[in-house]
Design an enzyme around this catalytic site. Sequence first.
Site, short mmCIF file in Angstrom:
data_model
loop_
_atom_site.label_atom_id
_atom_site.label_comp_id
_atom_site.label_asym_id
_atom_site.label_seq_id
_atom_site.Cartn_x
_atom_site.Cartn_y
_atom_site.Cartn_z
N CYS A 1 57.99 -39.99 -5.71
CA CYS A 1 57.28 -41.26 -5.89
C CYS A 1 56.53 -41.28 -7.21
CB CYS A 1 56.30 -41.49 -4.76
SG CYS A 1 56.96 -41.07 -3.17
N ALA B 1 61.62 -43.79 9.09
CA ALA B 1 62.93 -43.34 9.56
C ALA B 1 63.72 -42.57 8.50
CB ALA B 1 63.75 -44.55 10.03
#
Length: 397
Positions: free
Chosen positions: A328, A202
């Site tokens: 990341c 999301a």
Amino acid sequence: MSRPIYLDCHATTPVDERVLRTMLPYFTEQFGNPASVTHLYGWEAEAAVKRAREGLAEAIGAVPEEIVFTSGATEANNLAIKGAAEAYLSKGRHIITVETEHNAVLDPCRYLQSLGFEITILPVQADGLLDLDQLEKAIRLDTVLVSVMAANNEIGVLQPLAAIGALCHRSNVLFHTDAAQAIGKIPLNVQTMQIDLMSLTAHKIYGPKGIGALYVRRRNPRVQLAAQLHGGGHERGRRSGTLYPPQIVGFAEAVRLGVREMEAESKRIRQLRDRLWQKLQTLEGIHLNGHPTQRLPGNLNLSIEGVDGQALLLGLQPFVAVSSGSACTSANIEPSHVLQALGRSPDLAYASIRFGIGRWNTPDEMDWVAERVIETVRSLRSTTAGSSFNFSGIESL
Ligand SMILES: *Cc1c(COP(=O)(O)O)cnc(C)c1O
């Protein structure tokens, strides 16, 4: 001082106020556990989860029973890859994926390799696209799963999902796609694209962090999965753990808005991206990474000759929130594995900058950011002037 302009939408996005409003009641008065069947609190929460599940399924051409809620795309990828590997042991131990995948796909594959599975990691072409002939040649009788992402998180490149799906189904192999960057931004349909497993999240589409889903095909073929989280048997035994209604409701609303507004938003965001790119092309020695058109509308990934990527980001940091490579791995000083897979030299891979343009960016911001980047690059280059540097086209792409 005002806050930096946010152009890092591949890392995460703010929650849309419209999404937040749908979530709020489920934190407080309607706080029930959807698994409570004996009272109103549970029924309300269960009804909210049911509506969200139906909405999400509809958005991707699935049915509600095929949606398994997870904590995000990392967990969905782990469940898809490890869950299928374990469930199809009798068929084989071979998995195929691609060099430019997110680490949330590559690392579960490497883990399986350490357990004795065989992993084929296919290269990509210089534009970031997978070569379908190479994929076809890599498929074997003992191949269980092919995992190819929908949209790349660094270079935005869109892989040809329908062609990959058709090839996998012809070859009787499951097709998994990590669609974390694609959902709500490009059309996705698990039927027409013949997708068997699809990971969603999301927080890349103006929804909350900590919620996502795995689509698991129920017919033609019925996909088997070994659960990776055991416990109360939630999600038909495929993922135990109490469901999180506010996040689930927000996730579904974010996807609904993304799909509803996709056409106009894609056009607007693509124009912003092209405006920024056009202005930045006044710099010498600047290269676009990834396919020029087969990419997410909001993605611009550039390599800039003669500047140190970290110095550039540091110089821009008070004005613009951008990243180099993927967030990341930004703690990692290795050059991006994605840019290296395109054949970029380590120097150009280091000298990269990723813009992720989103829902609230404006044309004025593009102009202002372009000026800041040009200024910063020129000043960094002037401090290294006199070095043997020239822009005769170190690489041509
Ligand atoms: C962000 C991202 C993920 C990780 O998703 P989370 O929901 O943060 O776990 C995985 N794959 C891709 C392509 C992503 O962009």
